[in-house]
Design a protein around this motif. Structure first.
Motif, short mmCIF file in Angstrom:
data_model
loop_
_atom_site.label_atom_id
_atom_site.label_comp_id
_atom_site.label_asym_id
_atom_site.label_seq_id
_atom_site.Cartn_x
_atom_site.Cartn_y
_atom_site.Cartn_z
N SER A 1 8.60 -60.65 -13.88
CA SER A 1 9.83 -59.88 -14.10
C SER A 1 11.01 -60.80 -14.39
CB SER A 1 10.13 -58.99 -12.88
OG SER A 1 10.41 -59.79 -11.73
N VAL A 2 11.05 -61.94 -13.70
CA VAL A 2 12.11 -62.93 -13.95
C VAL A 2 11.88 -63.61 -15.30
CG1 VAL A 2 13.21 -65.04 -13.12
CG2 VAL A 2 12.44 -63.30 -11.49
N ILE A 3 10.63 -63.92 -15.60
CA ILE A 3 10.30 -64.53 -16.89
C ILE A 3 10.77 -63.62 -18.03
CG2 ILE A 3 8.38 -65.20 -18.41
CD1 ILE A 3 6.83 -66.00 -15.84
N ASP A 4 10.51 -62.33 -17.90
CA ASP A 4 10.93 -61.38 -18.94
C ASP A 4 12.44 -61.28 -19.04
OD1 ASP A 4 8.33 -60.74 -19.66
OD2 ASP A 4 8.19 -59.05 -18.28
N LYS A 5 13.11 -61.50 -17.93
CA LYS A 5 14.57 -61.36 -17.91
C LYS A 5 15.28 -62.58 -18.49
CE LYS A 5 18.39 -60.33 -14.74
NZ LYS A 5 18.77 -60.05 -13.32
N VAL A 6 14.82 -63.78 -18.16
CA VAL A 6 15.58 -64.99 -18.53
C VAL A 6 14.87 -65.87 -19.55
CG1 VAL A 6 16.69 -65.03 -16.27
CG2 VAL A 6 14.65 -66.42 -16.65
N ASN A 7 13.63 -65.62 -19.89
CA ASN A 7 12.71 -66.34 -20.77
C ASN A 7 11.94 -67.41 -19.99
OD1 ASN A 7 13.79 -69.13 -21.19
ND2 ASN A 7 15.46 -68.12 -22.32
N ILE A 8 10.83 -67.81 -20.53
CA ILE A 8 9.90 -68.67 -19.79
C ILE A 8 10.48 -70.06 -19.52
CG2 ILE A 8 8.70 -69.36 -21.90
CD1 ILE A 8 7.23 -68.99 -18.32
N LEU A 9 11.24 -70.62 -20.45
CA LEU A 9 11.80 -71.95 -20.23
C LEU A 9 12.78 -71.94 -19.07
CD1 LEU A 9 12.19 -74.91 -20.97
CD2 LEU A 9 13.88 -74.20 -22.69
N GLU A 10 13.68 -70.96 -19.06
CA GLU A 10 14.66 -70.88 -17.98
C GLU A 10 13.99 -70.56 -16.65
OE1 GLU A 10 17.81 -71.82 -18.14
OE2 GLU A 10 17.28 -72.39 -20.19
N ALA A 11 12.96 -69.71 -16.68
CA ALA A 11 12.22 -69.40 -15.45
C ALA A 11 11.53 -70.64 -14.90
CB ALA A 11 11.20 -68.31 -15.72
N THR A 12 11.03 -71.47 -15.81
CA THR A 12 10.41 -72.73 -15.40
C THR A 12 11.41 -73.64 -14.71
OG1 THR A 12 8.80 -72.62 -17.20
CG2 THR A 12 9.19 -74.79 -16.22
N LYS A 13 12.59 -73.74 -15.28
CA LYS A 13 13.64 -74.59 -14.68
C LYS A 13 14.08 -74.03 -13.33
CE LYS A 13 15.50 -76.38 -19.04
NZ LYS A 13 16.69 -76.46 -19.93
N VAL A 14 14.17 -72.71 -13.21
CA VAL A 14 14.52 -72.09 -11.93
C VAL A 14 13.48 -72.45 -10.88
CG1 VAL A 14 14.70 -69.89 -10.70
CG2 VAL A 14 15.83 -70.18 -12.91
N ALA A 15 12.20 -72.35 -11.28
CA ALA A 15 11.11 -72.68 -10.35
C ALA A 15 11.16 -74.14 -9.91
CB ALA A 15 9.76 -72.37 -11.00
N MET A 16 11.41 -75.03 -10.86
CA MET A 16 11.48 -76.46 -10.56
C MET A 16 12.64 -76.79 -9.63
SD MET A 16 10.57 -78.38 -14.15
CE MET A 16 8.86 -78.70 -14.61
N LEU A 17 13.82 -76.24 -9.95
CA LEU A 17 14.99 -76.51 -9.12
C LEU A 17 14.81 -75.96 -7.70
CD1 LEU A 17 17.87 -75.81 -11.66
CD2 LEU A 17 17.44 -77.97 -10.47
N LYS A 18 14.21 -74.78 -7.60
CA LYS A 18 13.99 -74.20 -6.28
C LYS A 18 12.96 -75.01 -5.50
CE LYS A 18 13.41 -69.79 -3.93
NZ LYS A 18 13.15 -68.34 -4.04
N SER A 19 11.95 -75.53 -6.20
CA SER A 19 10.95 -76.34 -5.50
C SER A 19 11.58 -77.61 -4.93
CB SER A 19 9.78 -76.69 -6.43
OG SER A 19 10.14 -77.66 -7.40
N VAL A 20 12.57 -78.16 -5.65
CA VAL A 20 13.29 -79.33 -5.15
C VAL A 20 14.14 -78.96 -3.95
CG1 VAL A 20 15.04 -81.08 -5.68
CG2 VAL A 20 13.31 -80.50 -7.39
N SER A 21 14.85 -77.86 -4.06
CA SER A 21 15.74 -77.44 -2.96
C SER A 21 14.97 -77.05 -1.70
CB SER A 21 16.62 -76.27 -3.41
OG SER A 21 15.86 -75.11 -3.62
N GLU A 22 13.71 -76.64 -1.86
CA GLU A 22 12.90 -76.23 -0.72
C GLU A 22 12.24 -77.41 -0.01
OE1 GLU A 22 12.27 -73.11 0.65
OE2 GLU A 22 13.89 -72.39 -0.62
#
Length: 262
Positions: free
Chosen positions: A136-157
């Motif tokens: 649902s997030v991928i469809d909302k923001v596109n796959i590249l931006e969703a990938t960056k969101v996932a990466m940044l969150k993995s760092v913050s976690e």
């Protein structure tokens, strides 16, 4: 010595130069076969050690020049599939990584080897985190931006804030110094480790989805657009985990109905 004795000795790698010469002179075919296998094993290990040292270059350079302690490798899995989440992982490995000889890009390893290495990485790592971003997030923001969101969150976690990031082929919007590495999962052991635990996590997730939607064979294709997957999409419609912004899912009008299988 019996062939059984020699086999046990070679399996334990207890072989001196003198013993090696003596075995080379042994005319028994069974002994020569064992010795050949032993030499091939040593050659394979030597190659793995060389590749291991090569994949340490980025980390060792940062350790030496900047005296860092916490370097995180970051990678993602699942940008290309038609269904399922994109998964990112961050891994901080210790300076001593001798236990991780053989770690490589997840795509070059068998499933069994990935599972084995994923467990080892988690045991050895100073810290790691795995994050999934759903369709649902991928469809909302596109796959590249969703990938960056996932990466940044993995760092913050991560329970420890890294001092430097090694990232596979992307730049992230963060104040942490970073190095973008093309084909990083092949060139950096930290990135390779992240790719492995992310891949194993996502594969296990897709196996669970297979139980819900068996017609799509997610246990075999992991959400990628194989022929059988595309045929199922046409026959049964898209499921709640399909990426509706991706073609040909975007051209599919019907919603999944398992009753069509009866």
């Amino acid at each position: 010595m019996t062939i059984k004795d020699i086999k046990e000795m070679l399996s334990n790698e207890e072989l001196t130069d003198v013993q090696f010469i003596e075995l080379k002179r042994d005319e028994r075919k069974g002994v020569q076969k064992l010795l050949q296998q032993f030499e091939l094993k040593k050659q394979k290990l030597a190659k793995q050690l060389l590749e291991h040292r090569t994949r340490l270059e980025f980390e060792l350079d940062l350790y030496a020049k900047q005296n860092l302690s916490y370097i995180a490798g970051i990678d993602e899995v699942g940008r290309g599939p038609l269904a399922g989440p994109v998964v990112a992982a961050s891994v901080i490995l210790p300076r001593d990584m001798d236990d991780l000889v053989g770690i490589n890009d997840s795509k070059s390893l068998s499933h069994a080897k990935r599972v084995e290495y994923a467990q080892l990485i988690k045991e050895v790592a100073i810290a790691y985190s795995i994050i999934e971003i759903d369709n649902s997030v991928i469809d909302k923001v596109n796959i590249l931006e969703a990938t960056k969101v996932a990466m940044l969150k993995s760092v913050s976690e991560l329970p420890i804030k890294p001092q430097h990031l090694l990232i596979d082929a992307l730049n992230l919007n963060t104040d942490i110094p970073q190095t973008k590495i093309i084909k990083g999962d092949e060139r950096s052991i930290s990135i390779a480790a992240a790719s492995i635990i992310a891949k194993v996590y996502r594969d296990e997730l897709m196996l669970c989805y297979h139980q819900l939607y068996p017609e799509f064979e997610f246990d075999k294709n992991m959400g990628y657009g194989t022929k059988n997957h595309l045929n199922a999409l046409q026959q049964f419609g898209y499921t709640p985990i399909h990426r509706q912004s991706f073609s040909p899912v975007s051209h599919t009008t019907s919603i999944y109905n398992s009753r069509k299988t009866k």
